[in-house]
Design a protein around this motif. Structure first.
Motif, PDB file in Angstrom:
ATOM      1  N   LYS A  89       9.636   0.939   2.276  1.00 58.03           N
ATOM      2  CA  LYS A  89       9.680   0.098   3.415  1.00 58.03           C
ATOM      3  C   LYS A  89       8.577   0.569   4.273  1.00 58.03           C
ATOM      4  N   ALA A  90       7.854  -0.412   4.942  1.00 61.06           N
ATOM      5  CA  ALA A  90       6.936   0.169   5.953  1.00 61.06           C
ATOM      6  C   ALA A  90       7.304   0.015   7.305  1.00 61.06           C
ATOM      7  N   GLY A  91       6.562   0.388   8.171  1.00 56.24           N
ATOM      8  CA  GLY A  91       6.816   0.317   9.626  1.00 56.24           C
ATOM      9  C   GLY A  91       8.361   0.435  10.092  1.00 56.24           C
ATOM     10  N   LYS A  92       9.019  -0.394  10.522  1.00 56.12           N
ATOM     11  CA  LYS A  92      10.365  -0.527  10.990  1.00 56.12           C
ATOM     12  C   LYS A  92      11.377  -1.120  10.143  1.00 56.12           C
ATOM     13  N   VAL A 129      15.336   5.578   0.394  1.00 59.92           N
ATOM     14  CA  VAL A 129      14.385   4.585   0.893  1.00 59.92           C
ATOM     15  C   VAL A 129      13.630   5.439   1.689  1.00 59.92           C
ATOM     16  N   VAL A 130      12.239   5.046   1.286  1.00 63.13           N
ATOM     17  CA  VAL A 130      10.911   5.954   1.685  1.00 63.13           C
ATOM     18  C   VAL A 130       9.858   5.107   2.477  1.00 63.13           C
ATOM     19  N   ARG A 131       9.459   5.705   3.437  1.00 61.18           N
ATOM     20  CA  ARG A 131       8.176   4.879   4.284  1.00 61.18           C
ATOM     21  C   ARG A 131       6.805   5.700   4.033  1.00 61.18           C
ATOM     22  N   SER A 132       6.760   6.606   3.244  1.00 61.49           N
ATOM     23  CA  SER A 132       5.519   7.389   3.247  1.00 61.49           C
ATOM     24  C   SER A 132       5.625   8.246   2.058  1.00 61.49           C
ATOM     25  N   VAL A 133       4.401   8.789   1.812  1.00 64.36           N
ATOM     26  CA  VAL A 133       4.210   9.690   0.804  1.00 64.36           C
ATOM     27  C   VAL A 133       5.104  11.063   1.055  1.00 64.36           C
ATOM     28  N   GLU A 134       5.007  11.485   2.238  1.00 63.89           N
ATOM     29  CA  GLU A 134       5.889  12.758   2.929  1.00 63.89           C
ATOM     30  C   GLU A 134       7.451  12.558   2.663  1.00 63.89           C
ATOM     31  N   LEU A 184       0.908  -1.313  -0.013  1.00 62.61           N
ATOM     32  CA  LEU A 184      -0.037   0.050   0.096  1.00 62.61           C
ATOM     33  C   LEU A 184       0.753   1.218  -0.061  1.00 62.61           C
ATOM     34  N   VAL A 185       1.833   1.200   0.547  1.00 64.45           N
ATOM     35  CA  VAL A 185       2.954   2.389   0.600  1.00 64.45           C
ATOM     36  C   VAL A 185       3.332   2.748  -0.634  1.00 64.45           C
ATOM     37  N   GLN A 186       3.894   1.518  -1.418  1.00 64.30           N
ATOM     38  CA  GLN A 186       4.249   1.490  -2.889  1.00 64.30           C
ATOM     39  C   GLN A 186       3.124   2.285  -3.726  1.00 64.30           C
ATOM     40  N   ARG A 187       1.943   1.661  -3.588  1.00 63.42           N
ATOM     41  CA  ARG A 187       0.876   2.085  -4.331  1.00 63.42           C
ATOM     42  C   ARG A 187       0.825   3.553  -4.298  1.00 63.42           C
ATOM     43  N   ALA A 188       0.767   3.932  -2.924  1.00 64.56           N
ATOM     44  CA  ALA A 188       0.445   5.415  -2.616  1.00 64.56           C
ATOM     45  C   ALA A 188       1.791   6.240  -3.401  1.00 64.56           C
ATOM     46  N   VAL A 189       2.973   5.774  -2.989  1.00 64.02           N
ATOM     47  CA  VAL A 189       4.184   6.565  -3.719  1.00 64.02           C
ATOM     48  C   VAL A 189       4.102   6.550  -5.063  1.00 64.02           C
ATOM     49  N   ILE A 190       3.640   5.581  -5.884  1.00 65.18           N
ATOM     50  CA  ILE A 190       3.517   5.597  -7.136  1.00 65.18           C
ATOM     51  C   ILE A 190       2.332   6.611  -7.864  1.00 65.18           C
ATOM     52  N   ALA A 191       1.289   6.635  -6.930  1.00 61.59           N
ATOM     53  CA  ALA A 191       0.139   7.677  -7.121  1.00 61.59           C
ATOM     54  C   ALA A 191       0.494   9.009  -6.815  1.00 61.59           C
TER      55      ALA A 191
END
Length: 142
Positions: free
Chosen positions: A94-97, A120-125, A29-36
């Motif tokens: 990456k997600a979480g830790k 390396v990213v964990r969020s859209v921010e 889901l993080v990946q989908r949000a990043v691509i979006a």
């Protein structure tokens, strides 16, 4: 245009669903949000997932792993490739830790030695911060 053209990036991230997908794949889901986000908020930008798994942890038969390897699939390549007019980057999601593996860090070093931008990213921010640092024309998000 990405999945929904009638929403802001933040609304679309919420629309994509919960932060923890079924079957234990929170990075998806993080990946989908990043691509979006890249498609929506980077002027002239586009992003896509890079198949990079050679099947070690997914229980696939060894012949499938070998076939992917022979086809040029490289373990450790970042999850997302993003580009815009005049630039590009590789994003390890990456997600979480979650942490990048030694193989992933090795590939990141190889890419950087070739002049590539890697984060390396964990969020859209975090994606927005990375893209701006690489000179991407990020439009106002949200």
């Amino acid at each position: 245009m990405l999945v929904r053209d009638d929403m802001t990036a933040a609304e679309e991230v919420d629309w994509l669903g919960p932060t923890k997908p079924k079957r234990g794949k929170p990075e998806l889901l993080v990946q989908r949000a990043v691509i979006a986000f890249v498609k929506r908020c980077v002027r002239g930008g586009y992003a896509f997932h890079v198949p990079n798994d050679t099947g070690g942890s997914r229980g696939n038969a060894s012949h499938h792993k070998l076939a992917r390897h022979r086809a040029g699939v490289v373990s450790g390549v970042p999850d997302v490739f993003a580009f815009w007019p005049g630039g590009c980057c590789w994003l390890e999601v990456k997600a979480g830790k979650g942490k990048a593996t030694d193989q992933q860090l090795h590939i990141h070093d190889v890419l950087r030695s070739g002049g590539q931008n890697v984060a390396v990213v964990r969020s859209v921010e975090e994606t927005e911060v990375a893209l701006r640092s690489f000179g991407a024309p990020v439009m106002v998000s949200g």
